[in-house]
Design a protein around this motif. Sequence first.
Motif, PDB file in Angstrom:
ATOM      1  N   SER A 100       0.846  -1.201   0.000  1.00 17.43           N
ATOM      2  CA  SER A 100       0.000   0.000   0.000  1.00 17.43           C
ATOM      3  C   SER A 100       0.873   1.239   0.000  1.00 17.43           C
ATOM      4  O   SER A 100       1.947   1.244   0.589  1.00 17.43           O
ATOM      5  N   GLN A 101       0.399   2.281  -0.604  1.00 15.06           N
ATOM      6  CA  GLN A 101       1.010   3.608  -0.500  1.00 15.06           C
ATOM      7  C   GLN A 101       0.187   4.359   0.540  1.00 15.06           C
ATOM      8  O   GLN A 101      -0.980   4.686   0.311  1.00 15.06           O
ATOM      9  N   CYS A 102       0.801   4.618   1.683  1.00 13.70           N
ATOM     10  CA  CYS A 102       0.009   5.183   2.794  1.00 13.70           C
ATOM     11  C   CYS A 102       0.187   6.690   2.867  1.00 13.70           C
ATOM     12  O   CYS A 102       0.557   7.237   3.900  1.00 13.70           O
ATOM     13  N   MET A 103      -0.067   7.339   1.741  1.00 17.58           N
ATOM     14  CA  MET A 103       0.199   8.788   1.691  1.00 17.58           C
ATOM     15  C   MET A 103      -0.942   9.593   2.281  1.00 17.58           C
ATOM     16  O   MET A 103      -0.718  10.605   2.936  1.00 17.58           O
ATOM     17  N   ILE A 104      -2.165   9.152   2.031  1.00 16.60           N
ATOM     18  CA  ILE A 104      -3.310   9.854   2.623  1.00 16.60           C
ATOM     19  C   ILE A 104      -4.248   8.808   3.225  1.00 16.60           C
ATOM     20  O   ILE A 104      -4.142   7.610   2.932  1.00 16.60           O
ATOM     21  N   TRP A 105      -5.160   9.271   4.057  1.00 17.15           N
ATOM     22  CA  TRP A 105      -6.057   8.352   4.759  1.00 17.15           C
ATOM     23  C   TRP A 105      -6.790   7.460   3.756  1.00 17.15           C
ATOM     24  O   TRP A 105      -6.854   6.247   3.929  1.00 17.15           O
ATOM     25  N   GLU A 106      -7.278   8.065   2.667  1.00 17.25           N
ATOM     26  CA  GLU A 106      -8.089   7.305   1.704  1.00 17.25           C
ATOM     27  C   GLU A 106      -7.323   6.184   1.018  1.00 17.25           C
ATOM     28  O   GLU A 106      -7.915   5.208   0.593  1.00 17.25           O
ATOM     29  N   THR A 107      -6.007   6.330   0.908  1.00 18.10           N
ATOM     30  CA  THR A 107      -5.248   5.312   0.168  1.00 18.10           C
ATOM     31  C   THR A 107      -5.017   4.055   1.000  1.00 18.10           C
ATOM     32  O   THR A 107      -4.455   3.082   0.488  1.00 18.10           O
TER      33      THR A 107
END
Length: 480
Positions: A100-107
């Motif tokens: 996962s790319q955990c850059m923003i909450w939605e991702t």
Amino acid sequence: MNLKEFRKNGHEIIEWIARYYEDIEKYPVKSRVAPGETRSLLPPLPPAGGESFDSFMEDFDNIIMPGITHWQSPNFFAYFPANTSPPSVLAEMLTAALASQCMIWETSPAAAELEERMMDWLREMTGLPSYFEGVIQDSASSATLAALITAREKVTGFTSNNEGLTAAPRLRVYCSLQTHSSVEKGMGVAGLGRNNLVKVATRDDYSIDGEALKAAIDRDIAAGYTPCCVVATLGTTGTTAVDSLKEVGRICDNYGLWMHVDAALGGTALILPEMRWMIEGIEYVDSFVFNPHKWMFTNFDCSAYFVRDAATLIRTFEILPEYLKTRTRGKVNDYRDWGIPLGRRFRALKLWAVIRSYGVDKLQEMVREHIRLAHMLAGLVESENSFELMAPVLLNTVCFRYRPAGLTDDQVNSLNEKINHALNDSGKIYLTHTTLDGRYVMRMVTAQTSVTERHVLNAWKMIKEFASSLFPQDGAVDVH
Ligand SMILES: Cc1ncc(COP(=O)(O)O)c(C=O)c1O
């Protein structure tokens, strides 16, 4: 690789890892390959067609493993540890699988919220103030860079991100002579200039001298500079000295300076109530970093960065291109605004696995044992006439040197360097060194995940044997 092959290879890899940990003491701790040796065994061009995973594993064993230094060996006493543990390894596999790319909450909402909760857990475990909010960074170097940039923004009224520093006052940052090089590197990267880092003298115990700090700030103000930030350290890299947060904090408070704490190593010791004396004065602190990837059995990378005021951090780093606009903005934590990179790994998962698997009690027991081993070793060093303890032992690191009678300082330095290299070349243990006031000093860190008293005693026996074989002293050294 189809899933059937993946399953087969995956089981084999787990078997390989378990065997590696069982056999780890059979490997030379420090790799013995020569520069260029590994590269020369690798084909200059990539294969045009796919190869079997078996052939990959064969080359891994034959080409890569000889060039590996075994950080997870209980005979690894060098640098600071970069510990891992079985639950951490397994959780890291899951992180790699989800990718996962955990850059923003939605991702990945669960990644963001687990990170939030893990930082709450770490804050509680270490006794940090309840108003601290945290984010996981890749390294203490990145967290310290974030602190320097935030301090820079604050002191320039949040103009330097947009305008650059050309019209800004000449900002100064302070730390001690023993502070880690990441601060100096960060000064350059943050545009503050490495020459604007003022390295203040230390006291006899290698902690920062508050009076010298105050004098340096006064001198700078008189010369027209603008003091901006002080970096204090809990557990310096050379000797694990601990700067007084209270003394530094009062100075920061008086002059209105940002106070950052680099507790990369020492922070983990705060899980022990008896070590909380290190954070007396925490009320003055604006930002604080420590590395579970050093001493908390969580594999690299996992650096816990806490701030007093998340709004200031976010104001420094937020940027909002169209494609990152979401309906949840402002209601959740979008961690890309809490540091430099946009893309972020799901690092909270391995921390969760480690803390749940051991429990706080067991983690405390392990860290307490490492500190006991360091004190035990210090006692052994002090019991020998020909050895000298070179710094107070506060955490997990013992600094010492061999000092047989009748040698000059230069001779003692080169003898200790020779002993250190010979020990490392033996492959049996691995130690690194520092210099203190011009003296070459061996450091031994007793904090590897699986280190026990037996390993420390064996290492000490070897050190004495190597020392007396390189410079025999009739009857002065008891090598048995
Ligand atoms: C006191 C201190 N600060 C910072 C660092 C840098 O840590 P990282 O590798 O996480 O950037 C180290 C590394 O050993 C350290 O000892």
